[in-house]
Write an enzyme that holds these catalytic residues in place. Structure first.
Site, mmCIF file in Angstrom:
data_model
loop_
_atom_site.group_PDB
_atom_site.id
_atom_site.type_symbol
_atom_site.label_atom_id
_atom_site.label_comp_id
_atom_site.label_asym_id
_atom_site.label_seq_id
_atom_site.Cartn_x
_atom_site.Cartn_y
_atom_site.Cartn_z
ATOM 1 N N LEU A 14 0.852 -1.200 0.000
ATOM 2 C CA LEU A 14 0.000 0.000 0.000
ATOM 3 C C LEU A 14 0.889 1.252 0.000
ATOM 4 O O LEU A 14 0.898 2.026 0.951
ATOM 5 C CB LEU A 14 -0.941 -0.010 1.207
ATOM 6 C CG LEU A 14 -2.162 -0.918 1.069
ATOM 7 C CD1 LEU A 14 -2.992 -0.897 2.346
ATOM 8 C CD2 LEU A 14 -3.034 -0.502 -0.116
ATOM 9 N N HIS A 15 1.624 1.433 -1.065
ATOM 10 C CA HIS A 15 2.468 2.625 -1.223
ATOM 11 C C HIS A 15 1.585 3.789 -1.655
ATOM 12 O O HIS A 15 0.358 3.665 -1.719
ATOM 13 C CB HIS A 15 3.607 2.339 -2.209
ATOM 14 C CG HIS A 15 3.146 2.069 -3.603
ATOM 15 N ND1 HIS A 15 3.568 2.801 -4.684
ATOM 16 C CD2 HIS A 15 2.283 1.151 -4.094
ATOM 17 C CE1 HIS A 15 3.006 2.337 -5.782
ATOM 18 N NE2 HIS A 15 2.214 1.335 -5.446
ATOM 19 N N ALA A 16 2.202 4.919 -1.949
ATOM 20 C CA ALA A 16 1.412 6.142 -2.160
ATOM 21 C C ALA A 16 0.402 6.005 -3.299
ATOM 22 O O ALA A 16 -0.779 6.314 -3.131
ATOM 23 C CB ALA A 16 2.356 7.324 -2.403
ATOM 24 N N SER A 19 -2.370 3.542 -2.494
ATOM 25 C CA SER A 19 -3.285 4.114 -1.489
ATOM 26 C C SER A 19 -4.231 5.105 -2.148
ATOM 27 O O SER A 19 -5.432 5.128 -1.862
ATOM 28 C CB SER A 19 -2.495 4.821 -0.389
ATOM 29 O OG SER A 19 -1.628 3.924 0.265
ATOM 30 N N GLU A 87 -0.710 -2.863 -11.181
ATOM 31 C CA GLU A 87 0.719 -2.571 -11.246
ATOM 32 C C GLU A 87 1.506 -3.688 -11.937
ATOM 33 O O GLU A 87 2.703 -3.555 -12.160
ATOM 34 C CB GLU A 87 1.270 -2.329 -9.833
ATOM 35 C CG GLU A 87 0.752 -1.019 -9.253
ATOM 36 C CD GLU A 87 1.091 -0.809 -7.792
ATOM 37 O OE1 GLU A 87 1.732 -1.696 -7.181
ATOM 38 O OE2 GLU A 87 0.707 0.247 -7.262
#
Lengths: 89, 130
Positions: A14-16, A19, A87
């Site tokens: 849950l990186h920027a 998120s 991703e």
């Protein structure tokens, strides 16, 4: 109220950007949404809340949605995790 | 309802934060501009430029000015904007969590957004990662 346990499978967790995508997805729903991780629960519609979990690959989360469209909100949430936030890894 | 956002910072800071926010969020949901104040800039001239930018950003709901540090020239110029008729609130201590949080609540009023900014900026500071 719907609850579901899930494990993070995308490499960056849950990186920027993930998120932000999660929060933006949930903004389309009326229901409230929460994520719990390591005993801490945050509002899943708050970008800083989600980021503050600092949850990486392999971390177990509990998702909770509550409101008139809770089933659809949960489905969208689970789909996002299963798609690895688009991703690719 | 849509508030305009004006970043007033030292050189290179504002644009870098906006680039980072764009990387995270993709499209930015609020009208936004950056005024970076250089060490040799004329404050009067930069005040006029900032006021012109703020007027363009204001669609009737006011402008949230985010400055990097309280008491420095970018912030001091921002504090004078109301004298030129700009409807604004200024929040200092700009950081990336503050900017991201502001952009996550585009529907809020100017007063609400000022509180949201302050809360995001403070909340983004974390000591250690146990």
């Amino acid at each position: 109220m719907i609850e579901k346990d899930i494990v993070i499978t995308n490499k960056l967790g849950l990186h920027a950007r993930a998120s932000a995508k999660l929060v933006q997805t949930l903004h389309g729903f009326q229901s409230s949404a929460f994520i719990s991780c390591r005993g801490k629960e945050v509002n899943a519609k708050s970008i800083m809340g989600v980021m503050m979990l600092a949850a990486g690959l392999g971390v177990a989360l509990k998702l909770r949605t509550e409101g008139p469209d809770e089933a659809a909100a949960m489905a969208a949430l689970v789909d996002l995790f299963e798609r690895k936030f688009d991703e690719g890894q | 309802m849509s508030v305009g956002v004006l970043l007033m910072t030292h050189e290179s800071m504002g644009a870098a934060l906006v680039n980072a926010a764009r990387h995270v969020l993709g499209r930015l949901p609020l009208p936004l501009d950056v005024q970076e104040i250089g060490a040799n800039d004329d404050p009067e001239q930069r005040l006029r430029a900032a006021a012109a930018s703020a007027r363009e950003l204001d669609h009737g709901d006011g402008v949230l000015v985010l400055s990097d540090i309280y008491g420095a020239t970018p912030c001091n110029i921002a504090q004078r904007l109301p004298q030129l008729g700009v409807h604004m609130r200024c929040v200092s201590g700009l950081n990336l969590p503050m900017l991201l949080r502001v952009l996550n609540y585009p529907e809020q009023s100017l007063d609400e957004l000022a509180q949201t900014a302050a809360h995001g900026g403070r909340g983004g500071i974390v000591v250690d990662h146990p």
